[in-house]
Design an enzyme around this catalytic site. Structure first.
Site, PDB file in Angstrom:
ATOM      1  N   ALA A 436      -1.200   2.739   2.481  1.00  0.00           N
ATOM      2  CA  ALA A 436      -2.568   2.889   2.973  1.00  0.00           C
ATOM      3  C   ALA A 436      -3.519   1.899   2.298  1.00  0.00           C
ATOM      4  O   ALA A 436      -4.219   1.123   2.963  1.00  0.00           O
ATOM      5  CB  ALA A 436      -3.039   4.326   2.740  1.00  0.00           C
ATOM      6  N   ASP A 462       7.036  -3.997  -1.079  1.00  0.00           N
ATOM      7  CA  ASP A 462       7.076  -2.557  -0.810  1.00  0.00           C
ATOM      8  C   ASP A 462       8.467  -2.236  -0.305  1.00  0.00           C
ATOM      9  O   ASP A 462       8.925  -2.813   0.676  1.00  0.00           O
ATOM     10  CB  ASP A 462       6.018  -2.153   0.229  1.00  0.00           C
ATOM     11  CG  ASP A 462       5.754  -0.648   0.220  1.00  0.00           C
ATOM     12  OD1 ASP A 462       6.734   0.122   0.180  1.00  0.00           O
ATOM     13  OD2 ASP A 462       4.586  -0.242   0.247  1.00  0.00           O
ATOM     14  N   ASP A 464       9.409   0.635   0.904  1.00  0.00           N
ATOM     15  CA  ASP A 464       9.405   1.727   1.886  1.00  0.00           C
ATOM     16  C   ASP A 464       9.447   1.219   3.320  1.00  0.00           C
ATOM     17  O   ASP A 464       8.979   0.114   3.634  1.00  0.00           O
ATOM     18  CB  ASP A 464       8.165   2.602   1.718  1.00  0.00           C
ATOM     19  CG  ASP A 464       8.271   3.525   0.506  1.00  0.00           C
ATOM     20  OD1 ASP A 464       9.388   3.675  -0.009  1.00  0.00           O
ATOM     21  OD2 ASP A 464       7.241   4.070   0.081  1.00  0.00           O
ATOM     22  N   ASN A 470       2.603   7.927   8.267  1.00  0.00           N
ATOM     23  CA  ASN A 470       1.863   6.754   7.810  1.00  0.00           C
ATOM     24  C   ASN A 470       0.830   6.289   8.831  1.00  0.00           C
ATOM     25  O   ASN A 470      -0.180   5.674   8.469  1.00  0.00           O
ATOM     26  CB  ASN A 470       2.819   5.578   7.546  1.00  0.00           C
ATOM     27  CG  ASN A 470       3.879   5.866   6.505  1.00  0.00           C
ATOM     28  OD1 ASN A 470       4.977   5.335   6.572  1.00  0.00           O
ATOM     29  ND2 ASN A 470       3.565   6.710   5.529  1.00  0.00           N
ATOM     30  N   ASN A 537       2.229   6.102  -7.571  1.00  0.00           N
ATOM     31  CA  ASN A 537       2.777   6.871  -8.696  1.00  0.00           C
ATOM     32  C   ASN A 537       2.380   6.211 -10.009  1.00  0.00           C
ATOM     33  O   ASN A 537       2.236   4.989 -10.098  1.00  0.00           O
ATOM     34  CB  ASN A 537       4.291   7.033  -8.572  1.00  0.00           C
ATOM     35  CG  ASN A 537       5.031   5.732  -8.773  1.00  0.00           C
ATOM     36  OD1 ASN A 537       5.356   5.364  -9.895  1.00  0.00           O
ATOM     37  ND2 ASN A 537       5.295   5.019  -7.681  1.00  0.00           N
ATOM     38  N   CYS A 592       9.065  32.059 -17.200  1.00  0.00           N
ATOM     39  CA  CYS A 592       9.200  33.518 -17.054  1.00  0.00           C
ATOM     40  C   CYS A 592       8.333  34.042 -15.922  1.00  0.00           C
ATOM     41  O   CYS A 592       8.699  34.994 -15.234  1.00  0.00           O
ATOM     42  CB  CYS A 592       8.815  34.218 -18.355  1.00  0.00           C
ATOM     43  SG  CYS A 592      10.088  34.051 -19.603  1.00  0.00           S
TER      44      CYS A 592
END
Length: 1007
Positions: A436, A462, A464, A470, A537, A592
């Site tokens: 994007a 890139d 991807d 997208n 990321n 837990c």
């Protein structure tokens, strides 16, 4: 489908939203807001750079229809920023050319051309049927006429324009505009510890409520004071981080225990003045608090521009002092004590048209359009002015340098001059990511003419490929591009936008990282001038940050999260790096809580995501490892915590529960239902009954601990059956069996399964806190016993299972279906409100909400900083980091933080400094530190290899001292140094004359 037929389809079923296309945006806006958008028609007047930017974002967002009015003919100068125009379009109607290209962006949004002839202006009689109208670059007298009609007819009105590095926006959404959700943030919720008679609510310890004065709340699950459950929203007053008051509660029943408060979003009524009223009494929205007095100056300036143009027939000429003086005389009619330097620049730049400013203003205005038609988020009230004068080059252009050349870049040259345009054209940039942000960045760069000169190059990488989701915000991609590499498609698309870029874009699929340093090596970085991150990321961002620090390259960093966005500039020897400040880690849920005591849907979703791995991912991987790795069982001994579990899984999946038919997969799924949602819960209640008391004599099941109830399988209950369908299909996938989706088959088989009756076990202990040891952990003896029963791997020669590879965006693969069903069944166990598939998908898939408007605005801000990088600005105050939140709305700018200064002896250094050596021995490195820096070296390492240490045996260390660093590293690491690697980075431990440890820059040894 024709535009009219598409529109009719939307009319009939406006509520149906394509979640595959809009998924990321739905997490920003929500279904209700998008339904309101899907019934709204928007008119955009003006199809130059700003108008097409707004239209692009609105079309991607998914309104009912967009209509464009601009009958003027395309000029070569329009190519400066209008990315849907091509050189062959010069002389054609702007709208005629633009509308078909806008229509390609979203098949659900008809884009229409209002028609008209060159010279024709927009008039009130053309406005009927639209819910929102946007005027771009329309003269002030025309804005006033249109606004009088819209204000009287309750039609939302926005006027916007950009003039060089200046921008202006005006909103009028009517005298009583209802905003249903001013912030867009999730309603706050928390657990109640007590409510007293005076209405003081106390939350459970360690749970800050996060509320503010004037917020509204309601309640559920309160025992005793039950009148508060589902009550009308009560206005609160904050008394402390854990307390707030809700008004008098003395007439209500006595509070006993428990309860949950939930914030209620209350609608807000906002009054807007008409444009005529606002010209006299403006209400300014501040975009930069360092320029607090700037809006009043520009309020007068933009009015003066309209008057100048109406009297002279043209805007002030670039850098023309005579026109600027006449313009300032006009401006003085509209204000006093005006900053003439700012006004002079507005005059000089008024004929300029810059893609980055259009991206900033266009992204902002498009979000305001969505607010107008959806009532989601708080609109801007009411006049906004912004500028980026800091982006001008240090050496200002002359009038002669800014004269038009008949070029597509004329309107950028009008601001920066031809000399600076040549610098832009010969710039060399590395774009990391073409999603994007990457698409928007490339679009802006193509309009700017970045890298179009003889020395210019844009490297794009890139790994991807393009997916359906997208297409909602990565506007360079179309449906025909699905499955293709993003970088390749994006590079081709922007080369079409500006043919000057052909041959100047190099696209790659290799991701950045240590494994590809042979690709992105010394010579690669030597041939670029800077890096722009367009990543999603943190680890990749931090890696590129380290590379930019090492190679001393400027880095432009940005990111978005829904309506929030940020930008950061990293300049060598000036600013801190991206990694200098680290966000706090995300708060994790105690295991837990997930395992035994969930009290929120997020807990059950995490539990079901783990269950997905435990059933369909990890066991098949363990089986395949056992069958293919001879020493697998021996290696498992090094992980005693997992040893028993993995051997149990192998026995189950390879022998005991191995299905031969799909019916056996259904039977397996039915047994899983019984074990997870009945037996385990029944065992928990057997060990900790509902009346169980703590050692202090208090009820165990209270506060955040919700007592569960076992579920009884019902094939007619959709969630029950949904679990069986998805679990059986995923189990079948593991074994290569053909799946099934007919519910009747599942009902029939599942209902016929003889489920063993549950008998609770005595002596089973429950882990209450994460700090406690797992009382039911199995030891190595259990593992050895189980391993003896495994069949020999050789008896399964060539046999392998298919582990599931989690994919959130494929609606046919049962992945999200399983997680949703499992999570909601778990929620039913604990009486927690269940979640939609859409909501579950976001949390389980860790989806980052995204919308095109924020992306557009953020990349515009980055490109305004890129002008400064190209100019080589060297002062901290020249640059700006930015933070925006379009929902509120809010802009915040600050100077970047200076690189931290460190010191040893009399030497100051920052993260940008290093100590360099050329092909030296280890002894020469140690000697230089001692003789030149007056520091003693006690240890030298390279990566994970320790090359030398003073505390090691001298006999062992001494021979290393005379070896060259490259030779020594290759010997110790047992890794030959590849031919492309030209340097090694050393870390040293040093101390000064007082034997104090001293931090020094990293060391580069050229080999």
């Amino acid at each position: 489908m024709s535009a009219s037929n598409q529109s009719a389809a939307m009319d009939v079923d406006e509520a149906k939203i394509d979640e595959g296309l809009y998924s990321r945006q739905l997490y920003v806006l929500g279904h209700e807001a998008m339904k309101r958008m899907a019934s709204s028609d928007v008119l955009i007047v003006g199809a130059q750079g700003l108008g097409v930017e707004i239209a692009k974002n609105v079309v991607l967002a998914g309104v009912k229809s967009v209509t464009v009015f601009d009958p003027e003919l395309v000029t070569v100068q329009d190519l400066s920023s209008q990315f849907f125009l091509r050189p062959e379009d010069v002389g054609k109607s702007r709208a005629d050319v633009t509308v078909p290209r806008l229509a390609e962006l979203n098949a659900y949004v008809p884009v229409r051309n209002l028609g008209g002839k060159p010279g024709q202006v927009i008039t009130p009689d053309m406005l009927k049927g639209f819910q929102a109208i946007v005027l771009c670059g329309v003269p002030l007298d025309r804005q006033l006429e249109i606004n009088e009609w819209t204000h009287a007819n309750d039609v939302k009105f926005i006027a916007a324009e950009t003039r060089g590095l200046f921008g202006s926006v005006f909103n009028d959404f009517g005298s009583k505009f209802t905003c249903v959700d001013p912030t867009g943030e999730q309603p706050l919720t928390g657990m109640v510890a007590s409510v007293d008679e005076e209405g003081l609510v106390t939350c459970l310890e360690e749970t800050r409520h996060g509320l503010e004065d004037g917020d509204f709340v309601t309640f559920s699950e309160i025992q005793g004071m039950t009148e508060l459950n589902g009550c009308e929203p009560r206005k609160i007053t904050v008394k402390g981080p854990y307390t707030f008051t809700i008004g008098d509660t003395s007439g209500l029943s006595a509070y006993k225990s428990g309860g949950i408060f939930t914030q209620v979003k209350m609608p807000k009524i906002i009054h807007f003045n008409s444009l005529r009223e606002s010209l006299q009494s403006p209400e300014y929205f501040i975009t930069d608090f360092a320029k607090f007095d700037r809006p009043a100056v520009l309020h007068a300036g933009f009015q003066a521009l309209s008057e100048f143009q109406s009297q002279h027939g043209h805007l002030p000429r670039p850098r023309n002092a005579e026109d600027a003086a006449a313009f300032i005389a006009f401006a003085k009619k509209f204000g006093t004590d005006l900053d003439e330097k700012v006004l002079t620049e507005l005059a000089f730049q008024s004929s300029g048209d810059l893609a980055p400013m259009n991206a900033v203003v266009g992204g902002f205005v498009a979000q305001e359009v969505l607010k107008a038609v959806s009532a989601k988020f708080h609109p801007m009230v009411q006049n906004m002015y912004l500028d980026s004068l800091e982006s001008l080059p240090n050496t200002l252009p002359t009038e002669d340098d800014c004269k038009p050349l008949g070029s597509r870049y004329d309107r950028q040259i009008a601001v920066f001059g031809k000399t600076f345009q040549d610098k832009i054209a010969n710039h060399r940039q590395f774009l990391v990511g073409s999603g994007a942000i990457g698409c928007e960045m490339l679009k802006n760069w193509s309009m700017m003419g970045l890298a179009t000169g003889p020395k210019g190059i844009i490297n794009v990488t890139d790994l991807d490929t393009i997916e359906k989701s997208n297409l909602n915000r990565q506007f360079l991609f179309r449906a025909k591009d699905l499955g293709k590499f993003k970088a390749e498609v994006a590079g081709e698309a922007v080369s079409e936008m500006n043919p000057d870029l052909k041959g100047h874009i190099a696209t790659r699929q290799e991701p950045v990282g240590e494994k590809t340093e042979s690709v992105y090596n010394d010579s690669f970085f030597a041939d670029i001038d800077g890096v722009t991150n367009a990543l999603d990321n943190v680890s990749a961002r931090q890696y590129m940050d380290r590379r930019c620090v090492f190679y001393q390259k400027p880095l432009l960093e940005s990111g978005t999260l829904g309506t929030k966005g940020n930008t950061q500039v990293v300049i060598p020897h000036l600013t801190e790096s991206y990694s200098s400040s680290v966000d706090p880690p995300e708060k994790s849920i105690p295991m837990c809580t997930v395992k035994n005591f969930p009290h929120a849907i997020e807990h059950t979703i995490e539990w079901s995501r783990t269950m997905f791995n435990n059933l369909f991912v990890d066991p098949p991987k363990a089986v395949n490892a056992y069958l293919s790795e001879p020493n697998y069982l021996e290696d498992l001994k090094h992980t005693p915590n997992q040893q028993t579990e993995q051997i149990e899984q192998i026995g189950s999946y390879l022998v005991r529960d191995k299905p031969l038919t799909f019916e056996e997969c259904i039977a397996w799924a039915r047994i899983q239902f019984e074990e997870k949602f009945h037996n385990e819960i029944a065992q928990l209640l057997h060990s900790l009954p509902k009346d169980h008391l703590t050692s202090e004599g208090q009820p165990f099941w209270s506060g955040p601990k919700r007592a569960p109830d076992p579920l009884v399988f019902n094939p007619d209950e959709p969630t029950h059956l949904g679990f069986i369908i998805s679990a059986a299909n995923l189990h079948a996938f593991n074994y290569g069996l053909r799946g099934e989706t007919d519910p009747a088959i599942f009902k029939k088989v599942a209902s016929s399964i003889a489920v063993p009756k549950f008998v609770p076990k005595s002596g089973v202990k429950i882990q209450i806190n994460d700090s406690d040891a797992d009382p039911n952990a199995k030891g190595a003896d259990d593992a050895l016993s189980l391993a003896k029963d495994l069949p020999a791997a050789s008896s399964f020669a060539g046999y392998r299972l298919n582990p599931v590879d989690f994919e959130k965006d494929d609606d046919s693969n049962h992945h999200i279906d399983f997680i949703t069903a499992a999570s909601n069944l778990r929620a039913m166990n604990y009486n927690i409100a269940i979640a939609t598939r859409h909501h579950t998908k976001q949390i389980a898939g860790k989806i980052i909400p995204a919308i095109a408007t924020t992306t557009s605005l953020v990349t515009g801000l980055v490109c305004l900083e890129l002008y400064k990088v190209i100019d080589g600005k060297s002062k901290l105050e020249d640059y700006k980091n930015g933070f925006v939140n379009l929902a509120l709305p809010f802009f915040g700018f600050s100077e970047p933080i200076a690189a931290k200064k460190n010191k040893y002896n009399e030497t100051e250094w920052t993260l940008w400094d290093r100590i360099e050596f050329k092909d030296v021995t280890l002894q020469e490195v140690i000697d230089e530190f001692q003789n030149k820096h007056k520091l003693e070296v006690s240890m030298v390492s390279c990566g994970t290899s320790m090359l030398w240490a003073s505390f090691q045996s001298k006999a062992r260390m001494a021979p290393r001292l005379q070896k060259k660093i490259g030779q020594l590293y290759a010997e110790i690491s047992k890794k030959p140094i590849p031919s492309w690697k030209k340097h090694l980075i050393l870390e040293v431990v040093t101390s000064d004359e007082n034997d104090e440890d001293v931090e020094v820059p990293f060391i580069v040894v050229h080999i």
